[in-house]
Write a protein that holds these residues in place. Structure first.
Motif, PDB file in Angstrom:
ATOM      1  N   GLU A  39       0.824  -1.209   0.000  1.00  0.00           N
ATOM      2  CA  GLU A  39       0.000   0.000   0.000  1.00  0.00           C
ATOM      3  C   GLU A  39       0.858   1.259   0.000  1.00  0.00           C
ATOM      4  O   GLU A  39       0.423   2.317  -0.499  1.00  0.00           O
ATOM      5  N   ALA A  40       2.072   1.157   0.546  1.00  0.00           N
ATOM      6  CA  ALA A  40       2.987   2.299   0.554  1.00  0.00           C
ATOM      7  C   ALA A  40       3.825   2.367  -0.723  1.00  0.00           C
ATOM      8  O   ALA A  40       4.645   3.290  -0.874  1.00  0.00           O
ATOM      9  N   GLY A  41       3.623   1.408  -1.633  1.00  0.00           N
ATOM     10  CA  GLY A  41       4.389   1.395  -2.868  1.00  0.00           C
ATOM     11  C   GLY A  41       5.798   0.850  -2.721  1.00  0.00           C
ATOM     12  O   GLY A  41       6.614   0.963  -3.646  1.00  0.00           O
ATOM     13  N   GLU A  42       6.099   0.202  -1.586  1.00  0.00           N
ATOM     14  CA  GLU A  42       7.428  -0.367  -1.348  1.00  0.00           C
ATOM     15  C   GLU A  42       7.437  -1.824  -1.821  1.00  0.00           C
ATOM     16  O   GLU A  42       7.499  -2.765  -1.028  1.00  0.00           O
ATOM     17  N   TYR A  43       7.407  -2.006  -3.134  1.00  0.00           N
ATOM     18  CA  TYR A  43       7.214  -3.344  -3.676  1.00  0.00           C
ATOM     19  C   TYR A  43       8.425  -4.242  -3.466  1.00  0.00           C
ATOM     20  O   TYR A  43       8.277  -5.446  -3.211  1.00  0.00           O
ATOM     21  N   ARG A  44       9.611  -3.697  -3.589  1.00  0.00           N
ATOM     22  CA  ARG A  44      10.793  -4.529  -3.375  1.00  0.00           C
ATOM     23  C   ARG A  44      10.847  -5.031  -1.939  1.00  0.00           C
ATOM     24  O   ARG A  44      11.163  -6.202  -1.685  1.00  0.00           O
ATOM     25  N   ARG A  45      10.547  -4.156  -1.009  1.00  0.00           N
ATOM     26  CA  ARG A  45      10.524  -4.585   0.394  1.00  0.00           C
ATOM     27  C   ARG A  45       9.380  -5.570   0.637  1.00  0.00           C
ATOM     28  O   ARG A  45       9.533  -6.540   1.382  1.00  0.00           O
ATOM     29  N   ALA A  46       8.241  -5.319  -0.003  1.00  0.00           N
ATOM     30  CA  ALA A  46       7.079  -6.189   0.201  1.00  0.00           C
ATOM     31  C   ALA A  46       7.335  -7.608  -0.274  1.00  0.00           C
ATOM     32  O   ALA A  46       6.716  -8.553   0.219  1.00  0.00           O
ATOM     33  N   ALA A  47       8.245  -7.789  -1.236  1.00  0.00           N
ATOM     34  CA  ALA A  47       8.478  -9.122  -1.798  1.00  0.00           C
ATOM     35  C   ALA A  47       9.405  -9.965  -0.942  1.00  0.00           C
ATOM     36  O   ALA A  47       9.388 -11.204  -1.048  1.00  0.00           O
ATOM     37  N   GLU A  48      10.211  -9.356  -0.095  1.00  0.00           N
ATOM     38  CA  GLU A  48      11.272 -10.092   0.585  1.00  0.00           C
ATOM     39  C   GLU A  48      10.743 -11.140   1.565  1.00  0.00           C
ATOM     40  O   GLU A  48      11.046 -12.329   1.448  1.00  0.00           O
ATOM     41  N   ALA A  49       9.975 -10.719   2.556  1.00  0.00           N
ATOM     42  CA  ALA A  49       9.523 -11.664   3.582  1.00  0.00           C
ATOM     43  C   ALA A  49       8.550 -12.713   3.021  1.00  0.00           C
ATOM     44  O   ALA A  49       8.680 -13.902   3.329  1.00  0.00           O
ATOM     45  N   PRO A  50       7.564 -12.334   2.181  1.00  0.00           N
ATOM     46  CA  PRO A  50       6.685 -13.365   1.620  1.00  0.00           C
ATOM     47  C   PRO A  50       7.424 -14.396   0.774  1.00  0.00           C
ATOM     48  O   PRO A  50       7.048 -15.569   0.750  1.00  0.00           O
ATOM     49  N   ASP A  51       8.474 -13.953   0.075  1.00  0.00           N
ATOM     50  CA  ASP A  51       9.245 -14.893  -0.737  1.00  0.00           C
ATOM     51  C   ASP A  51       9.861 -15.984   0.127  1.00  0.00           C
ATOM     52  O   ASP A  51       9.856 -17.169  -0.228  1.00  0.00           O
TER      53      ASP A  51
END
Length: 235
Positions: A39-51
Protein backbone atom coordinates in the motif's frame (compact mmCIF):
# COMPACT_ATOMS: atom_id res chain seq x y z
CA UNK A 1 29.76 -15.11 -2.59
CA UNK A 2 27.89 -12.32 -0.82
CA UNK A 3 30.33 -10.67 1.61
CA UNK A 4 29.70 -10.65 5.35
CA UNK A 5 30.00 -13.29 8.07
CA UNK A 6 26.30 -14.21 7.98
CA UNK A 7 26.30 -15.25 4.31
CA UNK A 8 28.89 -18.01 3.64
CA UNK A 9 26.81 -20.75 5.31
CA UNK A 10 23.17 -19.65 5.78
CA UNK A 11 20.33 -21.90 6.87
CA UNK A 12 18.74 -23.97 4.10
CA UNK A 13 15.92 -21.99 2.43
CA UNK A 14 13.01 -23.88 3.97
CA UNK A 15 14.50 -23.91 7.46
CA UNK A 16 15.39 -20.23 7.15
CA UNK A 17 11.85 -19.40 6.02
CA UNK A 18 10.36 -21.29 8.96
CA UNK A 19 12.65 -19.52 11.43
CA UNK A 20 11.73 -16.13 9.94
CA UNK A 21 8.02 -16.95 10.27
CA UNK A 22 8.47 -17.89 13.90
CA UNK A 23 10.43 -14.71 14.63
CA UNK A 24 7.83 -12.50 12.92
CA UNK A 25 4.82 -14.10 14.57
CA UNK A 26 3.60 -16.39 11.82
CA UNK A 27 2.44 -16.19 8.21
CA UNK A 28 -0.49 -13.88 8.92
CA UNK A 29 1.81 -11.35 10.59
CA UNK A 30 4.17 -11.48 7.59
CA UNK A 31 1.20 -10.98 5.28
CA UNK A 32 -0.03 -7.95 7.21
CA UNK A 33 3.37 -6.24 7.13
CA UNK A 34 3.86 -7.00 3.47
CA UNK A 35 0.40 -5.64 2.66
CA UNK A 36 1.31 -2.38 4.37
CA UNK A 37 4.47 -2.17 2.23
CA UNK A 38 2.42 -2.77 -0.94
CA UNK A 39 0.00 0.00 0.00
CA UNK A 40 2.99 2.30 0.55
CA UNK A 41 4.39 1.40 -2.87
CA UNK A 42 7.43 -0.37 -1.35
CA UNK A 43 7.21 -3.34 -3.68
CA UNK A 44 10.79 -4.53 -3.37
CA UNK A 45 10.52 -4.59 0.39
CA UNK A 46 7.08 -6.19 0.20
CA UNK A 47 8.48 -9.12 -1.80
CA UNK A 48 11.27 -10.09 0.58
CA UNK A 49 9.52 -11.66 3.58
CA UNK A 50 6.68 -13.36 1.62
CA UNK A 51 9.24 -14.89 -0.74
CA UNK A 52 10.95 -16.61 2.19
CA UNK A 53 7.69 -17.39 3.99
CA UNK A 54 6.40 -19.22 0.93
CA UNK A 55 9.20 -21.77 1.29
CA UNK A 56 7.90 -22.70 4.74
CA UNK A 57 4.18 -22.47 3.94
CA UNK A 58 3.69 -22.89 0.19
CA UNK A 59 -0.05 -23.44 0.57
CA UNK A 60 -0.78 -20.09 2.25
CA UNK A 61 -3.22 -18.48 -0.23
CA UNK A 62 -2.83 -14.97 1.13
CA UNK A 63 0.95 -14.95 0.82
CA UNK A 64 0.79 -16.43 -2.67
CA UNK A 65 -1.69 -13.80 -3.83
CA UNK A 66 0.23 -10.91 -2.32
CA UNK A 67 3.57 -12.06 -3.69
CA UNK A 68 2.01 -12.50 -7.15
CA UNK A 69 0.60 -8.97 -6.99
CA UNK A 70 3.96 -7.61 -5.84
CA UNK A 71 5.90 -9.38 -8.61
CA UNK A 72 3.41 -8.09 -11.15
CA UNK A 73 3.88 -4.50 -10.01
CA UNK A 74 7.66 -4.89 -10.01
CA UNK A 75 7.46 -6.26 -13.55
CA UNK A 76 5.38 -3.35 -14.77
CA UNK A 77 7.98 -0.94 -13.39
CA UNK A 78 10.99 -2.57 -15.11
CA UNK A 79 12.81 -1.11 -18.07
CA UNK A 80 14.79 -4.33 -18.48
CA UNK A 81 12.92 -6.97 -20.49
CA UNK A 82 14.81 -9.77 -18.71
CA UNK A 83 13.79 -8.51 -15.27
CA UNK A 84 10.22 -7.87 -16.41
CA UNK A 85 9.91 -11.41 -17.76
CA UNK A 86 11.26 -12.85 -14.51
CA UNK A 87 8.79 -10.90 -12.39
CA UNK A 88 5.77 -11.62 -14.60
CA UNK A 89 6.64 -15.31 -14.91
CA UNK A 90 6.86 -15.46 -11.13
CA UNK A 91 3.40 -13.89 -10.83
CA UNK A 92 1.98 -16.39 -13.30
CA UNK A 93 3.57 -19.34 -11.49
CA UNK A 94 2.09 -18.22 -8.17
CA UNK A 95 -1.38 -17.88 -9.66
CA UNK A 96 -1.72 -20.79 -12.09
CA UNK A 97 1.56 -22.71 -12.00
CA UNK A 98 4.42 -22.85 -14.53
CA UNK A 99 3.52 -22.87 -18.23
CA UNK A 100 2.94 -26.21 -19.89
CA UNK A 101 5.36 -26.91 -22.73
CA UNK A 102 6.02 -30.00 -24.79
CA UNK A 103 9.55 -31.35 -24.65
CA UNK A 104 11.34 -31.75 -27.98
CA UNK A 105 14.60 -33.65 -27.62
CA UNK A 106 17.66 -32.02 -29.13
CA UNK A 107 19.28 -35.45 -29.49
CA UNK A 108 17.59 -37.40 -32.27
CA UNK A 109 18.20 -40.74 -33.95
CA UNK A 110 19.83 -38.81 -36.77
CA UNK A 111 22.23 -36.70 -34.68
CA UNK A 112 23.23 -39.20 -31.96
CA UNK A 113 25.29 -41.48 -34.27
CA UNK A 114 27.36 -38.46 -35.31
CA UNK A 115 28.43 -37.74 -31.72
CA UNK A 116 31.64 -39.13 -30.28
CA UNK A 117 31.47 -41.48 -27.29
CA UNK A 118 32.71 -38.68 -25.03
CA UNK A 119 29.91 -36.42 -26.27
CA UNK A 120 27.33 -39.14 -25.64
CA UNK A 121 28.65 -39.64 -22.11
CA UNK A 122 28.44 -35.88 -21.64
CA UNK A 123 24.75 -35.90 -22.52
CA UNK A 124 24.14 -38.59 -19.91
CA UNK A 125 26.19 -36.65 -17.36
CA UNK A 126 24.17 -33.44 -17.65
CA UNK A 127 20.96 -35.44 -17.30
CA UNK A 128 21.98 -37.25 -14.14
CA UNK A 129 20.08 -36.45 -10.93
CA UNK A 130 23.01 -35.32 -8.80
CA UNK A 131 21.02 -34.96 -5.58
CA UNK A 132 19.57 -38.47 -5.82
CA UNK A 133 23.02 -39.94 -6.50
CA UNK A 134 25.07 -37.75 -4.17
CA UNK A 135 25.82 -40.54 -1.69
CA UNK A 136 26.54 -43.23 -4.27
CA UNK A 137 29.83 -44.42 -5.70
CA UNK A 138 30.28 -46.80 -8.62
CA UNK A 139 32.50 -47.53 -11.61
CA UNK A 140 31.46 -49.23 -14.85
CA UNK A 141 33.89 -50.41 -17.54
CA UNK A 142 32.67 -50.17 -21.15
CA UNK A 143 34.07 -51.71 -24.29
CA UNK A 144 32.78 -50.24 -27.59
CA UNK A 145 33.39 -53.19 -29.86
CA UNK A 146 32.83 -51.49 -33.21
CA UNK A 147 35.24 -48.67 -32.34
CA UNK A 148 37.76 -50.75 -30.41
CA UNK A 149 37.61 -48.26 -27.51
CA UNK A 150 37.59 -48.78 -23.75
CA UNK A 151 36.00 -46.32 -21.35
CA UNK A 152 35.34 -46.09 -17.62
CA UNK A 153 32.24 -44.36 -16.23
CA UNK A 154 32.60 -43.21 -12.62
CA UNK A 155 29.93 -41.76 -10.36
CA UNK A 156 31.18 -39.93 -7.27
CA UNK A 157 29.39 -37.29 -5.16
CA UNK A 158 26.60 -37.04 -7.73
CA UNK A 159 28.96 -36.28 -10.64
CA UNK A 160 29.29 -38.64 -13.62
CA UNK A 161 32.70 -38.64 -15.31
CA UNK A 162 34.20 -40.68 -18.13
CA UNK A 163 37.81 -41.66 -18.79
CA UNK A 164 39.26 -43.38 -21.87
CA UNK A 165 41.10 -46.63 -21.27
CA UNK A 166 40.42 -49.95 -19.54
CA UNK A 167 39.39 -50.10 -15.89
CA UNK A 168 42.35 -50.96 -13.70
CA UNK A 169 40.36 -52.06 -10.65
CA UNK A 170 37.16 -51.46 -8.75
CA UNK A 171 34.64 -51.64 -11.60
CA UNK A 172 31.33 -53.06 -10.40
CA UNK A 173 30.30 -54.01 -13.92
CA UNK A 174 31.85 -54.56 -17.36
CA UNK A 175 29.81 -53.90 -20.52
CA UNK A 176 30.58 -54.81 -24.14
CA UNK A 177 28.48 -53.06 -26.78
CA UNK A 178 28.45 -51.19 -30.05
CA UNK A 179 28.21 -47.43 -30.08
CA UNK A 180 24.65 -47.73 -31.46
CA UNK A 181 23.44 -49.14 -28.13
CA UNK A 182 24.92 -46.17 -26.29
CA UNK A 183 23.33 -43.75 -28.79
CA UNK A 184 19.94 -45.47 -28.33
CA UNK A 185 20.17 -44.91 -24.56
CA UNK A 186 20.97 -41.23 -25.06
CA UNK A 187 18.02 -40.81 -27.47
CA UNK A 188 15.69 -42.54 -25.04
CA UNK A 189 14.89 -45.32 -27.49
CA UNK A 190 16.11 -48.08 -25.18
CA UNK A 191 17.81 -47.88 -21.79
CA UNK A 192 21.09 -49.66 -21.16
CA UNK A 193 19.45 -52.24 -18.83
CA UNK A 194 16.83 -52.96 -21.50
CA UNK A 195 19.58 -53.42 -24.09
CA UNK A 196 21.27 -55.93 -21.79
CA UNK A 197 18.03 -57.90 -21.51
CA UNK A 198 17.60 -57.77 -25.30
CA UNK A 199 21.07 -59.22 -25.78
CA UNK A 200 22.47 -56.12 -27.47
CA UNK A 201 24.91 -55.53 -24.61
CA UNK A 202 27.04 -58.21 -22.93
CA UNK A 203 27.33 -57.61 -19.20
CA UNK A 204 29.52 -59.15 -16.52
CA UNK A 205 29.21 -58.16 -12.87
CA UNK A 206 26.61 -56.27 -10.83
CA UNK A 207 23.66 -55.44 -13.09
CA UNK A 208 22.15 -53.56 -10.15
CA UNK A 209 24.84 -50.90 -10.64
CA UNK A 210 23.63 -50.32 -14.21
CA UNK A 211 20.00 -50.15 -13.12
CA UNK A 212 20.86 -47.61 -10.42
CA UNK A 213 22.84 -45.50 -12.88
CA UNK A 214 20.02 -45.64 -15.41
CA UNK A 215 17.54 -44.63 -12.72
CA UNK A 216 19.58 -41.50 -11.96
CA UNK A 217 19.47 -40.33 -15.60
CA UNK A 218 16.49 -37.98 -15.83
CA UNK A 219 14.79 -36.62 -18.92
CA UNK A 220 15.33 -32.88 -19.43
CA UNK A 221 12.57 -30.69 -18.04
CA UNK A 222 11.92 -27.54 -20.08
CA UNK A 223 9.61 -26.10 -17.40
CA UNK A 224 10.67 -25.54 -13.81
CA UNK A 225 9.63 -23.43 -10.85
CA UNK A 226 11.28 -20.06 -10.37
CA UNK A 227 9.55 -19.07 -7.12
CA UNK A 228 8.78 -22.29 -5.29
CA UNK A 229 11.14 -25.23 -4.84
CA UNK A 230 10.99 -27.97 -7.45
CA UNK A 231 8.64 -30.70 -6.19
CA UNK A 232 10.53 -33.52 -4.51
CA UNK A 233 13.56 -31.40 -3.63
CA UNK A 234 14.44 -31.24 0.03
CA UNK A 235 15.38 -27.68 0.92
Amino acid sequence: MTPGPAHPDPLPPRAGGRKMLDDMGGADAVLARARADVEAGEYRRAAEAPDRALLAEPGHAGIRALLAETCEQLGYGCESAAWRNAYLNAAQELRIGPPGLRMHSTISRETAPALTPAQLFGVLAVRRDGLAAQHESLRIALRLEDLGEDWVLALEHGALTWTPGPARAGAALSLRMDKAALAAAVCGDRSLPDSVEAGEIAAEGDLGALRRLSGWIAAPQPVFNIVEPTPGRDL
